[in-house]
Design a protein around this motif. Structure first.
Motif, PDB file in Angstrom:
ATOM      1  N   MET A 251      20.709 -11.895   1.092  1.00 18.36           N
ATOM      2  CA  MET A 251      21.648 -12.650   1.919  1.00 18.36           C
ATOM      3  C   MET A 251      21.297 -14.125   1.951  1.00 18.36           C
ATOM      4  SD  MET A 251      22.340 -10.234   5.257  1.00 18.36           S
ATOM      5  CE  MET A 251      20.723  -9.480   5.329  1.00 18.36           C
ATOM      6  N   VAL A 252      22.341 -14.949   2.037  1.00 11.14           N
ATOM      7  CA  VAL A 252      22.195 -16.388   2.258  1.00 11.14           C
ATOM      8  C   VAL A 252      22.956 -16.709   3.535  1.00 11.14           C
ATOM      9  CG1 VAL A 252      22.652 -18.704   1.367  1.00 11.14           C
ATOM     10  CG2 VAL A 252      21.991 -16.871  -0.203  1.00 11.14           C
ATOM     11  N   ILE A 253      22.248 -17.252   4.520  1.00 13.14           N
ATOM     12  CA  ILE A 253      22.854 -17.482   5.834  1.00 13.14           C
ATOM     13  C   ILE A 253      22.398 -18.828   6.390  1.00 13.14           C
ATOM     14  CG2 ILE A 253      22.986 -15.016   6.363  1.00 13.14           C
ATOM     15  CD1 ILE A 253      20.490 -15.360   8.098  1.00 13.14           C
ATOM     16  N   TYR A 254      23.001 -19.213   7.508  1.00 12.27           N
ATOM     17  CA  TYR A 254      22.534 -20.386   8.247  1.00 12.27           C
ATOM     18  C   TYR A 254      21.334 -19.985   9.113  1.00 12.27           C
ATOM     19  CZ  TYR A 254      26.935 -22.685   6.958  1.00 12.27           C
ATOM     20  OH  TYR A 254      27.982 -23.227   6.252  1.00 12.27           O
ATOM     21  N   ASP A 255      20.448 -20.946   9.346  1.00 16.42           N
ATOM     22  CA  ASP A 255      19.231 -20.602  10.087  1.00 16.42           C
ATOM     23  C   ASP A 255      19.508 -20.126  11.512  1.00 16.42           C
ATOM     24  OD1 ASP A 255      20.026 -23.092  11.010  1.00 16.42           O
ATOM     25  OD2 ASP A 255      18.167 -24.129  10.453  1.00 16.42           O
ATOM     26  N   HIS A 256      20.580 -20.653  12.140  1.00 15.51           N
ATOM     27  CA  HIS A 256      20.861 -20.227  13.512  1.00 15.51           C
ATOM     28  C   HIS A 256      21.408 -18.794  13.573  1.00 15.51           C
ATOM     29  CE1 HIS A 256      24.883 -21.749  12.265  1.00 15.51           C
ATOM     30  NE2 HIS A 256      25.343 -20.805  13.083  1.00 15.51           N
ATOM     31  N   GLU A 257      21.765 -18.228  12.403  1.00 20.73           N
ATOM     32  CA  GLU A 257      22.256 -16.844  12.347  1.00 20.73           C
ATOM     33  C   GLU A 257      21.134 -15.839  12.120  1.00 20.73           C
ATOM     34  OE1 GLU A 257      26.590 -17.573  10.174  1.00 20.73           O
ATOM     35  OE2 GLU A 257      24.793 -17.348   8.922  1.00 20.73           O
ATOM     36  N   LEU A 258      19.916 -16.318  11.912  1.00 24.76           N
ATOM     37  CA  LEU A 258      18.832 -15.476  11.422  1.00 24.76           C
ATOM     38  C   LEU A 258      18.517 -14.293  12.332  1.00 24.76           C
ATOM     39  CD1 LEU A 258      16.685 -14.980   9.290  1.00 24.76           C
ATOM     40  CD2 LEU A 258      15.206 -16.608  10.486  1.00 24.76           C
TER      41      LEU A 258
ATOM     42  N   GLY B 271       0.811  -1.220   0.000  1.00 24.38           N
ATOM     43  CA  GLY B 271       0.000   0.000   0.000  1.00 24.38           C
ATOM     44  C   GLY B 271       0.841   1.264   0.000  1.00 24.38           C
ATOM     45  N   ASP B 272       0.649   2.103   1.005  1.00 27.35           N
ATOM     46  CA  ASP B 272       1.379   3.375   1.103  1.00 27.35           C
ATOM     47  C   ASP B 272       2.806   3.201   1.608  1.00 27.35           C
ATOM     48  OD1 ASP B 272      -0.879   4.704   0.249  1.00 27.35           O
ATOM     49  OD2 ASP B 272      -1.623   5.060   2.296  1.00 27.35           O
ATOM     50  N   TYR B 273       3.218   1.974   1.882  1.00 22.58           N
ATOM     51  CA  TYR B 273       4.552   1.735   2.439  1.00 22.58           C
ATOM     52  C   TYR B 273       5.476   1.058   1.424  1.00 22.58           C
ATOM     53  CZ  TYR B 273       2.481   2.796   6.987  1.00 22.58           C
ATOM     54  OH  TYR B 273       1.859   3.418   8.048  1.00 22.58           O
ATOM     55  N   LYS B 274       5.264   1.317   0.152  1.00 24.33           N
ATOM     56  CA  LYS B 274       6.058   0.667  -0.885  1.00 24.33           C
ATOM     57  C   LYS B 274       7.528   1.092  -0.874  1.00 24.33           C
ATOM     58  CE  LYS B 274       2.227  -0.166  -4.087  1.00 24.33           C
ATOM     59  NZ  LYS B 274       2.195  -1.607  -3.851  1.00 24.33           N
ATOM     60  N   ARG B 275       7.833   2.188  -0.202  1.00 26.53           N
ATOM     61  CA  ARG B 275       9.212   2.666  -0.167  1.00 26.53           C
ATOM     62  C   ARG B 275      10.005   2.071   0.996  1.00 26.53           C
ATOM     63  NH1 ARG B 275       9.464   9.079  -0.965  1.00 26.53           N
ATOM     64  NH2 ARG B 275      11.666   8.485  -1.117  1.00 26.53           N
ATOM     65  N   VAL B 276       9.378   1.207   1.762  1.00 20.94           N
ATOM     66  CA  VAL B 276      10.086   0.573   2.875  1.00 20.94           C
ATOM     67  C   VAL B 276      11.186  -0.338   2.331  1.00 20.94           C
ATOM     68  CG1 VAL B 276       9.842  -0.996   4.848  1.00 20.94           C
ATOM     69  CG2 VAL B 276       8.034   0.640   4.324  1.00 20.94           C
ATOM     70  N   ARG B 277      12.338  -0.330   2.977  1.00 22.10           N
ATOM     71  CA  ARG B 277      13.459  -1.188   2.566  1.00 22.10           C
ATOM     72  C   ARG B 277      13.054  -2.648   2.750  1.00 22.10           C
ATOM     73  NH1 ARG B 277      18.754   0.882   2.747  1.00 22.10           N
ATOM     74  NH2 ARG B 277      20.270  -0.608   1.924  1.00 22.10           N
ATOM     75  N   VAL B 278      13.242  -3.450   1.714  1.00 20.47           N
ATOM     76  CA  VAL B 278      12.917  -4.870   1.792  1.00 20.47           C
ATOM     77  C   VAL B 278      14.207  -5.676   1.628  1.00 20.47           C
ATOM     78  CG1 VAL B 278      11.608  -6.786   0.792  1.00 20.47           C
ATOM     79  CG2 VAL B 278      10.587  -4.499   0.907  1.00 20.47           C
ATOM     80  N   VAL B 279      14.453  -6.585   2.555  1.00 18.06           N
ATOM     81  CA  VAL B 279      15.666  -7.401   2.559  1.00 18.06           C
ATOM     82  C   VAL B 279      15.272  -8.857   2.286  1.00 18.06           C
ATOM     83  CG1 VAL B 279      17.652  -8.170   3.897  1.00 18.06           C
ATOM     84  CG2 VAL B 279      16.756  -5.838   4.200  1.00 18.06           C
ATOM     85  N   SER B 280      15.934  -9.455   1.306  1.00 15.63           N
ATOM     86  CA  SER B 280      15.689 -10.848   0.948  1.00 15.63           C
ATOM     87  C   SER B 280      16.687 -11.747   1.675  1.00 15.63           C
ATOM     88  CB  SER B 280      15.824 -11.026  -0.567  1.00 15.63           C
ATOM     89  OG  SER B 280      15.805 -12.384  -0.920  1.00 15.63           O
ATOM     90  N   MET B 281      16.171 -12.812   2.331  1.00 16.01           N
ATOM     91  CA  MET B 281      17.033 -13.712   3.083  1.00 16.01           C
ATOM     92  C   MET B 281      16.662 -15.162   2.782  1.00 16.01           C
ATOM     93  SD  MET B 281      16.965 -11.762   6.788  1.00 16.01           S
ATOM     94  CE  MET B 281      18.537 -12.377   7.367  1.00 16.01           C
ATOM     95  N   VAL B 282      17.694 -15.963   2.483  1.00 15.85           N
ATOM     96  CA  VAL B 282      17.514 -17.407   2.295  1.00 15.85           C
ATOM     97  C   VAL B 282      18.356 -18.110   3.352  1.00 15.85           C
ATOM     98  CG1 VAL B 282      17.829 -19.375   0.743  1.00 15.85           C
ATOM     99  CG2 VAL B 282      17.114 -17.149  -0.179  1.00 15.85           C
ATOM    100  N   THR B 283      17.742 -19.030   4.092  1.00 19.17           N
ATOM    101  CA  THR B 283      18.472 -19.718   5.157  1.00 19.17           C
ATOM    102  C   THR B 283      18.623 -21.203   4.835  1.00 19.17           C
ATOM    103  OG1 THR B 283      16.536 -20.351   6.499  1.00 19.17           O
ATOM    104  CG2 THR B 283      17.442 -18.139   6.832  1.00 19.17           C
ATOM    105  N   PHE B 284      19.754 -21.753   5.262  1.00 15.56           N
ATOM    106  CA  PHE B 284      20.020 -23.189   5.172  1.00 15.56           C
ATOM    107  C   PHE B 284      20.344 -23.715   6.570  1.00 15.56           C
ATOM    108  CE2 PHE B 284      20.833 -21.893   0.802  1.00 15.56           C
ATOM    109  CZ  PHE B 284      20.315 -22.941   0.066  1.00 15.56           C
ATOM    110  N   THR B 285      20.144 -24.995   6.779  1.00 19.38           N
ATOM    111  CA  THR B 285      20.494 -25.584   8.070  1.00 19.38           C
ATOM    112  C   THR B 285      22.013 -25.649   8.202  1.00 19.38           C
ATOM    113  OG1 THR B 285      20.601 -27.883   7.307  1.00 19.38           O
ATOM    114  CG2 THR B 285      18.421 -27.022   7.914  1.00 19.38           C
ATOM    115  N   ASN B 286      22.470 -25.736   9.437  1.00 17.13           N
ATOM    116  CA  ASN B 286      23.920 -25.805   9.650  1.00 17.13           C
ATOM    117  C   ASN B 286      24.463 -27.217   9.435  1.00 17.13           C
ATOM    118  OD1 ASN B 286      22.920 -27.066  11.901  1.00 17.13           O
ATOM    119  ND2 ASN B 286      23.752 -25.622  13.386  1.00 17.13           N
ATOM    120  N   ARG B 287      23.608 -28.129   8.942  1.00 15.24           N
ATOM    121  CA  ARG B 287      24.082 -29.478   8.632  1.00 15.24           C
ATOM    122  C   ARG B 287      24.680 -29.553   7.229  1.00 15.24           C
ATOM    123  NH1 ARG B 287      19.229 -30.278  11.132  1.00 15.24           N
ATOM    124  NH2 ARG B 287      18.136 -30.788   9.195  1.00 15.24           N
TER     125      ARG B 287
END
Length: 248
Positions: free
Chosen positions: A187-194, A154-170
């Protein structure tokens, strides 16, 4: 005289007292089949449990449970299904969205448990050492989810949006270092870092753009808009899953 003495030693019938009547005789307490008291009858021998049955591995927390560790000013939504005209099913399913005071975090979770993941931000396909099949770049795939969320702001389309993909630490992430750091909006990170990464990214945005602070009512408004856009219709969800898997 002698006969009188002998008569004193003759057996007389016993008089049963109430107490002795209440106690069963030894013969009646025996099992009719074996002659062994029931509680002493040996049952079927139970199989001995293995060490793995006695010692269970601790269950790892889900991403939704991990996100509960964020401060109260962050609002979390899980398993969103929002309309997306560009999608094959007409919808995009988003695993998690976190609305914070500086940005919105759109999160995709991958449950890969083995292998080393290699790839770069601009590479269409990534490799996994434990599989012969290449993985489509999860950041590219996740961009459709990010765009679907942005379309409902809506009216908040200018909000910064961050994309994150997590993987398990296994598994092991061996990818482009540029998408492992908080200075990136993908960003691509481990799930425990989220949780830590979300907070560090918020702090970085605060130092870079101190004016982009959203108040509590703004955060709540964004959360409510996305919640309203979420489809909970089970038939729509089932149809989306079928089309997403290529099943007609």
């Amino acid at each position: 005289m002698f006969k009188k003495i002998l008569s004193l030693f003759k057996t007389r019938p016993e008089i049963a007292s109430p107490l002795t009547d209440a106690v069963p005789s030894p013969a009646s307490a025996l099992s009719p089949a074996t002659g062994i008291p029931p509680r002493l009858t040996r049952g079927r021998r139970k199989k001995k449990k293995s060490d793995s049955e006695w010692i269970s591995a601790p269950q790892e927390p889900s991403t939704a449970e991990l996100l509960l560790g964020l401060p109260r000013e962050y609002k979390v939504l899980n398993d969103l299904l929002v309309s997306n005209p560009k999608s094959r099913s007409g919808y995009s399913q988003v695993d998690h969205v976190v609305v914070g005071p500086r940005a919105i975090f759109v999160i995709e979770t991958r449950n890969l448990t083995t292998g080393e993941i290699r790839g770069g931000r601009r590479e269409a396909n990534w490799t996994v050492s434990s599989s012969r099949v290449k993985m489509y770049n999860p950041l590219m795939q996740h961009r459709a989810h990010v765009e679907a969320v942005q379309a409902h702001l809506g009216d908040y389309k200018r909000v910064r949006v961050v994309s994150m993909v997590t993987f398990t630490n296994r598994c092991r992430i061996s990818i482009d270092p540029a998408i492992r750091y908080v200075n990136s909006d993908e960003m691509v990170i481990y799930d425990h870092e989220l949780v830590e990464t979300i907070q560090r990214k918020t702090e970085r945005l605060e130092s870079e753009l101190p004016e982009t602070l959203y108040k509590e009512q703004d955060i709540q408004a964004i959360r409510d808009m996305l919640h309203a856009a979420n489809s909970t219709d089970q038939q729509i969800r089932a149809e989306h899953m079928a089309k997403a898997k290529g099943i007609k």
